[in-house]
Design a protein around this motif. Structure first.
Motif, PDB file in Angstrom:
ATOM      1  N   ASN A 261      -4.532  14.804  -0.556  1.00 37.18           N
ATOM      2  CA  ASN A 261      -5.236  16.062  -0.322  1.00 37.18           C
ATOM      3  C   ASN A 261      -4.274  17.092   0.261  1.00 37.18           C
ATOM      4  O   ASN A 261      -3.702  16.887   1.321  1.00 37.18           O
TER       5      ASN A 261
ATOM      6  N   CYS B 286      -0.472   8.012   0.013  1.00 38.51           N
ATOM      7  CA  CYS B 286      -1.919   8.246  -0.086  1.00 38.51           C
ATOM      8  C   CYS B 286      -2.710   7.200   0.679  1.00 38.51           C
ATOM      9  O   CYS B 286      -3.935   7.175   0.609  1.00 38.51           O
ATOM     10  N   LYS B 287      -2.016   6.325   1.380  1.00 33.83           N
ATOM     11  CA  LYS B 287      -2.653   5.266   2.169  1.00 33.83           C
ATOM     12  C   LYS B 287      -3.557   4.379   1.310  1.00 33.83           C
ATOM     13  O   LYS B 287      -4.592   3.910   1.758  1.00 33.83           O
ATOM     14  N   GLY B 288      -3.163   4.177   0.059  1.00 31.63           N
ATOM     15  CA  GLY B 288      -3.888   3.262  -0.810  1.00 31.63           C
ATOM     16  C   GLY B 288      -5.065   3.878  -1.539  1.00 31.63           C
ATOM     17  O   GLY B 288      -5.778   3.196  -2.256  1.00 31.63           O
ATOM     18  N   LYS B 289      -5.289   5.170  -1.343  1.00 28.15           N
ATOM     19  CA  LYS B 289      -6.442   5.794  -1.981  1.00 28.15           C
ATOM     20  C   LYS B 289      -6.150   6.240  -3.420  1.00 28.15           C
ATOM     21  O   LYS B 289      -7.047   6.445  -4.215  1.00 28.15           O
ATOM     22  N   GLY B 290      -4.898   6.434  -3.728  1.00 27.06           N
ATOM     23  CA  GLY B 290      -4.538   6.842  -5.080  1.00 27.06           C
ATOM     24  C   GLY B 290      -4.613   8.348  -5.289  1.00 27.06           C
ATOM     25  O   GLY B 290      -4.384   8.845  -6.392  1.00 27.06           O
ATOM     26  N   GLU B 291      -4.976   9.051  -4.234  1.00 29.23           N
ATOM     27  CA  GLU B 291      -5.035  10.501  -4.341  1.00 29.23           C
ATOM     28  C   GLU B 291      -4.654  11.121  -3.007  1.00 29.23           C
ATOM     29  O   GLU B 291      -4.827  10.508  -1.956  1.00 29.23           O
TER      30      GLU B 291
ATOM     31  N   GLY C 285      -2.517   3.536  -5.865  1.00 25.49           N
ATOM     32  CA  GLY C 285      -2.771   3.192  -4.470  1.00 25.49           C
ATOM     33  C   GLY C 285      -1.794   2.171  -3.922  1.00 25.49           C
ATOM     34  O   GLY C 285      -1.792   1.886  -2.733  1.00 25.49           O
TER      35      GLY C 285
ATOM     36  N   GLN D  46       0.839  -1.199   0.000  1.00 26.15           N
ATOM     37  CA  GLN D  46       0.000   0.000   0.000  1.00 26.15           C
ATOM     38  C   GLN D  46       0.874   1.249   0.000  1.00 26.15           C
ATOM     39  O   GLN D  46       1.855   1.327   0.739  1.00 26.15           O
TER      40      GLN D  46
ATOM     41  N   THR E  59      -7.691  17.964  -3.894  1.00 28.39           N
ATOM     42  CA  THR E  59      -7.366  16.556  -4.084  1.00 28.39           C
ATOM     43  C   THR E  59      -6.721  16.342  -5.443  1.00 28.39           C
ATOM     44  O   THR E  59      -7.250  16.761  -6.469  1.00 28.39           O
TER      45      THR E  59
ATOM     46  N   SER F  55      -4.171  13.472  -7.897  1.00 32.71           N
ATOM     47  CA  SER F  55      -3.696  12.102  -8.033  1.00 32.71           C
ATOM     48  C   SER F  55      -2.342  11.964  -7.364  1.00 32.71           C
ATOM     49  O   SER F  55      -1.505  12.864  -7.437  1.00 32.71           O
ATOM     50  N   CYS F  56      -2.146  10.853  -6.707  1.00 28.21           N
ATOM     51  CA  CYS F  56      -0.887  10.630  -6.016  1.00 28.21           C
ATOM     52  C   CYS F  56       0.219  10.347  -7.029  1.00 28.21           C
ATOM     53  O   CYS F  56       0.104   9.454  -7.863  1.00 28.21           O
TER      54      CYS F  56
END
Ligand SMILES: [Zn+2]
Length: 62
Positions: free
Chosen positions: A25, A18-23, A40, A14, A30, A32-33
């Motif tokens: 903030n 982004c903690k796996g979110k793929g984006e 993610g 992970q 927001t 994209s990571c």
């Protein structure tokens, strides 16, 4: 069947950015990571090795 040599967790982990979110903030925006290219997850060394190996043999056109 044979023994399992590695699992998915050995190939990718992970994304800590982004903690796996793929984006991510930033200040309410927001985006994209970039670290994981919005997947993610990021490849481990083993994952990169395997991907390189597969690509070199499949000759995937990108
Ligand atoms: Zn990420």
């Amino acid at each position: 069947m044979g023994n399992v040599i590695f699992t998915t967790d050995d190939l990718q982990v992970q994304c800590p950015e982004c903690k796996g979110k793929g984006e991510v903030n930033h200040d309410g925006t927001t985006t994209s990571c970039e670290k994981c290219e919005a997947k993610g997850v990021i490849l481990t060394g083993l994952g990169q090795t395997l991907l390189h190996f597969v690509k070199s043999h499949l000759k995937i056109e990108t």
